[in-house]
Design an enzyme around this catalytic site. Sequence first.
Site, PDB file in Angstrom:
ATOM      1  N   ASP A  84     -58.430  63.682 -15.142  1.00 25.31           N
ATOM      2  CA  ASP A  84     -59.619  64.036 -15.673  1.00 25.31           C
ATOM      3  C   ASP A  84     -59.947  63.216 -17.043  1.00 25.31           C
ATOM      4  OD1 ASP A  84     -60.556  65.222 -13.496  1.00 25.31           O
ATOM      5  OD2 ASP A  84     -60.623  67.169 -14.388  1.00 25.31           O
ATOM      6  N   GLU A  96     -62.783  58.121  -8.736  1.00 24.13           N
ATOM      7  CA  GLU A  96     -62.312  57.220  -9.719  1.00 24.13           C
ATOM      8  C   GLU A  96     -63.221  55.870  -9.731  1.00 24.13           C
ATOM      9  OE1 GLU A  96     -59.363  56.423  -6.386  1.00 24.13           O
ATOM     10  OE2 GLU A  96     -60.747  58.101  -7.020  1.00 24.13           O
ATOM     11  N   ASN A 156     -53.068  61.723 -10.052  1.00 22.38           N
ATOM     12  CA  ASN A 156     -53.321  62.902 -10.164  1.00 22.38           C
ATOM     13  C   ASN A 156     -52.063  63.679  -9.490  1.00 22.38           C
ATOM     14  OD1 ASN A 156     -55.827  63.095 -11.050  1.00 22.38           O
ATOM     15  ND2 ASN A 156     -56.847  62.352  -9.061  1.00 22.38           N
TER      16      ASN A 156
END
Length: 442
Positions: A339, A365, A330
Amino acid sequence: MTSDELGNTTPGSALGHATAFGAAWQSADIDTLRAKFYQLYIAVEQSPAATAITDTSGRIEYVNRRFLDVTGYRREELIGKTPAMIQSGMTPASVYHDLWQSLRRGEVWKGELLNRKKNGELYWEAEVITPVRNDDGEIVNFVAVKEDITERKRQENELKLLASVFETGQATLITDADMRIEKVNQAFTDITGYRAEEVIGETPRLFKSGYHDKDFYARLWESVLTTGHWQGEIWNRNKYGDIYPLWQSITAVHDEQGKIRNFIAVFHNISERKEMENELERQATRDHLTGAHNRRAFDSALHQAIRQAERGGDTFSLLLFDIDHFKSVNDRHGHDVGDAILKRLANKVSASLRSTDLLARWGGEEFTILLPDTPLSGAATYAERLRQQIADSRFQGLAITVSLGITQYQPGDDMDGILGRADDALYRAKRAGRNTLVLAGE
């Protein structure tokens, strides 16, 4: 003729006032004529048809007993009055205009009038009014013979109402007592695809989908035969083989002796409603990003699995896994990429599962997999294969790995206990260097 004379008519007094018998009076035997007139009077007085005689201006000269019974008036309240006393005020003026035009032309008038009894109650009458002429051909009286048709009008109105209901958007099917179809409406054809001529004489078994078992139909008919009614959701098959849900009510119609005469089924297609319910259920139980089940759905499934294991002795296994170093993904590539990886991973894992297995997004996650009827060894084999498939794949062009913790149901487990063991195994997998799996208890 006075009211006393009309109320207490004797052969002699009535004969003295009977102008229609004028010519016969001169030539016939008086006693014989008197007897015949009395018989005529008794016949009219006791007639089941309400009868009234008026003069040419409509003033009442005579009414029989049935007329009094129907209207509720006494004879002395009517003699000398006009039928306006019993008019309801609800019959169109044009009807009375036509009535008097016909009578003054010397014609018989027939029609239906809505009248009012003395107590205010409305009632319908079918009337035949006949002009009476003397020997010179002049109209001297009118005779009205009336039949109370209130019940008939009520039934006609009910039939009209039923007919209008029958042709509404609700599909309607009527069978005889043996379940042979007698009538269907257009909405039935629109929903089922069958025309009336294709189903008349058939039974509703024609529409069975195979979706319901024998117990379902047994409960349905038990309700119809004991209470006279059933309603609920039922799945049928249309003419083209499509199976679809209906909301249906079935009513038994009984005759005067209490025997079933007909069955009436009214239904409408609820496919759209079911689709909406399914969508709402999906939204309530699915993770909005990945499409995997959410925490709520997983908790429910795990609770059910534990209950089933407690009752039947069946076992199951639980996997808890997350993406290694996902925070770095990320941070380096952005949350949109993160995503997309989560969605791609969920799809890949789902494709590897049986229909009875359940994948849920645990949070962030982290994911969990419930494997019913699977011992720990089987779960370990599956987990290793899954770990390798993920490691060999690319997600948004990136290589990712997962760490997995695995446990099996043990007698006496509750949700916290089994989840705690899986989480501990996952923690140890990460401590062991990630991209690996650890079995609880090892």
